[in-house]
Design a protein around this motif. Structure first.
Motif, PDB file in Angstrom:
ATOM      1  N   GLY A  96      50.919  57.453  49.209  1.00 28.25           N
ATOM      2  CA  GLY A  96      50.405  55.941  49.219  1.00 28.25           C
ATOM      3  C   GLY A  96      49.504  55.653  50.399  1.00 28.25           C
ATOM      4  O   GLY A  96      49.224  54.477  50.966  1.00 28.25           O
ATOM      5  N   LEU A  97      48.918  56.977  51.151  1.00 29.25           N
ATOM      6  CA  LEU A  97      48.134  56.731  52.312  1.00 29.25           C
ATOM      7  C   LEU A  97      46.634  56.423  52.082  1.00 29.25           C
ATOM      8  O   LEU A  97      45.917  56.202  53.014  1.00 29.25           O
ATOM      9  N   LEU A  98      46.241  56.609  50.975  1.00 29.59           N
ATOM     10  CA  LEU A  98      44.770  56.479  50.597  1.00 29.59           C
ATOM     11  C   LEU A  98      44.423  55.107  49.741  1.00 29.59           C
ATOM     12  O   LEU A  98      45.466  54.784  49.000  1.00 29.59           O
ATOM     13  N   TYR A  99      43.466  54.643  49.692  1.00 29.91           N
ATOM     14  CA  TYR A  99      43.043  53.439  48.823  1.00 29.91           C
ATOM     15  C   TYR A  99      41.470  53.754  48.311  1.00 29.91           C
ATOM     16  O   TYR A  99      40.755  54.348  49.003  1.00 29.91           O
ATOM     17  N   ARG A 100      41.375  53.133  47.204  1.00 34.96           N
ATOM     18  CA  ARG A 100      39.983  53.354  46.751  1.00 34.96           C
ATOM     19  C   ARG A 100      38.978  52.145  47.275  1.00 34.96           C
ATOM     20  O   ARG A 100      39.364  51.189  47.280  1.00 34.96           O
ATOM     21  N   CYS A 101      37.986  52.534  47.814  1.00 38.87           N
ATOM     22  CA  CYS A 101      37.051  51.630  48.317  1.00 38.87           C
ATOM     23  C   CYS A 101      35.805  51.591  47.474  1.00 38.87           C
ATOM     24  O   CYS A 101      34.978  52.813  47.237  1.00 38.87           O
ATOM     25  N   PHE A 102      35.429  50.591  46.931  1.00 38.23           N
ATOM     26  CA  PHE A 102      34.348  50.408  45.956  1.00 38.23           C
ATOM     27  C   PHE A 102      33.024  49.724  46.752  1.00 38.23           C
ATOM     28  O   PHE A 102      31.903  49.509  46.026  1.00 38.23           O
ATOM     29  N   ARG A 103      32.997  49.524  47.919  1.00 32.29           N
ATOM     30  CA  ARG A 103      32.062  49.035  48.695  1.00 32.29           C
ATOM     31  C   ARG A 103      30.773  49.839  48.425  1.00 32.29           C
ATOM     32  O   ARG A 103      31.022  51.080  48.804  1.00 32.29           O
TER      33      ARG A 103
ATOM     34  N   PRO B 223      43.248  44.115  44.621  1.00 34.27           N
ATOM     35  CA  PRO B 223      44.331  43.602  43.705  1.00 34.27           C
ATOM     36  C   PRO B 223      44.171  44.740  42.493  1.00 34.27           C
ATOM     37  O   PRO B 223      43.152  45.065  42.018  1.00 34.27           O
ATOM     38  N   GLY B 224      45.360  44.824  42.023  1.00 34.08           N
ATOM     39  CA  GLY B 224      45.580  45.740  40.563  1.00 34.08           C
ATOM     40  C   GLY B 224      44.548  45.656  39.694  1.00 34.08           C
ATOM     41  O   GLY B 224      43.830  46.459  38.940  1.00 34.08           O
ATOM     42  N   ASP B 225      44.595  44.268  39.280  1.00 37.50           N
ATOM     43  CA  ASP B 225      43.612  43.963  37.869  1.00 37.50           C
ATOM     44  C   ASP B 225      42.125  43.861  38.519  1.00 37.50           C
ATOM     45  O   ASP B 225      41.313  44.447  37.605  1.00 37.50           O
ATOM     46  N   ARG B 226      41.772  43.709  39.677  1.00 33.27           N
ATOM     47  CA  ARG B 226      40.365  43.912  40.014  1.00 33.27           C
ATOM     48  C   ARG B 226      40.077  45.428  40.262  1.00 33.27           C
ATOM     49  O   ARG B 226      38.793  45.718  39.598  1.00 33.27           O
ATOM     50  N   GLU B 227      40.868  46.288  40.464  1.00 31.31           N
ATOM     51  CA  GLU B 227      40.461  47.702  40.690  1.00 31.31           C
ATOM     52  C   GLU B 227      40.513  48.272  39.367  1.00 31.31           C
ATOM     53  O   GLU B 227      39.732  49.148  39.004  1.00 31.31           O
TER      54      GLU B 227
END
Length: 295
Positions: A94-101, A137-141
């Motif tokens: 859980g150390l990474l996250y998706r960045c859509f910017r 947020p999960g739904d937006r992702e």
């Protein structure tokens, strides 16, 4: 037998120039003095920029300078599975996250926040930029994923700090000097670099992750490179801690400057080693011009 091992890791995106020669020879001579290993690694993960002709040319130029290295040469493009395995380990924790910017959105966000010495994963033209983000947020992702929106995987410094119970114990040994005369035992401050990109769609893995995996797999004990990469060490030591990899000793050397006082670089018109050879330079005259005693 000496456990000393160092490396030179060029990217085949252009011809080598005197700055590259200075860095390669500095590392090579350090390995020879220690009776250790000298490793050549080709950092060719960015397939949009690398060219086969530059790969061949850099090998030719380094051999002309009198360097010798272990075979076979490690090319990053042939080892993507190693980097994916490391990336998967970080994702699983859980150390990474998706960045859509987009790049523009990241720059706009940085403009509204304090700056630091990093580049926010945006490259040479964004030096001083530090980006801090958070998962959507999960739904937006899910909505963006379903629409095919491109994204990058960023390292969450907040989650990394939690995983390590803080960064206070992170240190590295600097045998050279950083840009502010940092030397000796240096405390690591990853926050100054922001949430760096570790993978993106067009390039399966980013620089920071690839180099720490490579250095560990190749048994590199000493990383010798230019002082422009000193700040990158903070993130790389953090990644080593998160992945359970050894931290090498670091040595950052001075940069060669052109007549305009700027760092020698292809974009600034630095003459290539090939050009110097065509003008009659010899390996001996190049070494004398570089004055390795001042590294």
């Amino acid at each position: 037998m000496s456990a000393f091992a160092t490396r030179f890791a060029p990217s085949p995106t252009g011809l080598l120039h005197l700055g590259h020669a200075f860095s390669a020879l500095t590392a090579f001579e350090a390995a020879r003095a220690a009776g250790g290993r000298f490793v050549l690694r080709i950092e060719d993960i960015d397939r949009t920029r690398v060219r086969p002709e530059f790969d061949a040319a850099l090998l030719e130029d380094l051999e002309w300078l009198g360097l010798a290295w272990e075979r076979p040469v490690r090319r990053q493009s042939e080892h993507m599975a190693d980097y994916q395995a490391a990336l998967d380990r970080l994702k699983a924790r859980g150390l990474l996250y998706r960045c859509f910017r987009t790049r523009r959105e990241v720059l706009d966000e940085i403009a509204r926040a304090p700056h630091g010495p990093g580049d926010g994963g945006l490259g040479e033209d964004a030096k001083g930029a530090v980006f801090r983000g958070e998962p959507l947020p999960g739904d937006r992702e899910a909505e963006l994923l379903a629409s095919g929106q491109p994204y990058a995987w960023r390292l969450s410094l907040d989650r990394a700090r939690e995983a390590l119970n803080g960064f206070d114990r992170l240190r590295f040994v600097e045998q050279g000097r950083g840009p502010l005369d940092e030397t000796g035992v240096v405390a690591v401050d990853p926050m100054r670099e922001g949430d760096v990109i570790l993978a993106r769609k067009d390039v399966g893995v980013a620089y920071h992750l690839a180099v720490v995996v490579d250095d560990a797999l190749q048994g590199v004990s000493h990383v010798i490179r230019g002082e422009d990469l000193f700040h990158a060490t903070h993130i790389q030591v953090l990644l080593q801690a998160l992945l359970g990899l050894p931290t090498p000793t670091y040595g950052h050397h001075r940069l060669l400057l052109g007549p305009d006082g700027k760092r020698l670089a292809k974009r600034n018109g630095a003459p290539s080693l090939r050009d110097l050879r065509l003008d009659g330079a010899t390996p001996e005259t190049v070494r004398a011009r570089l004055d390795l005693s001042t590294a």
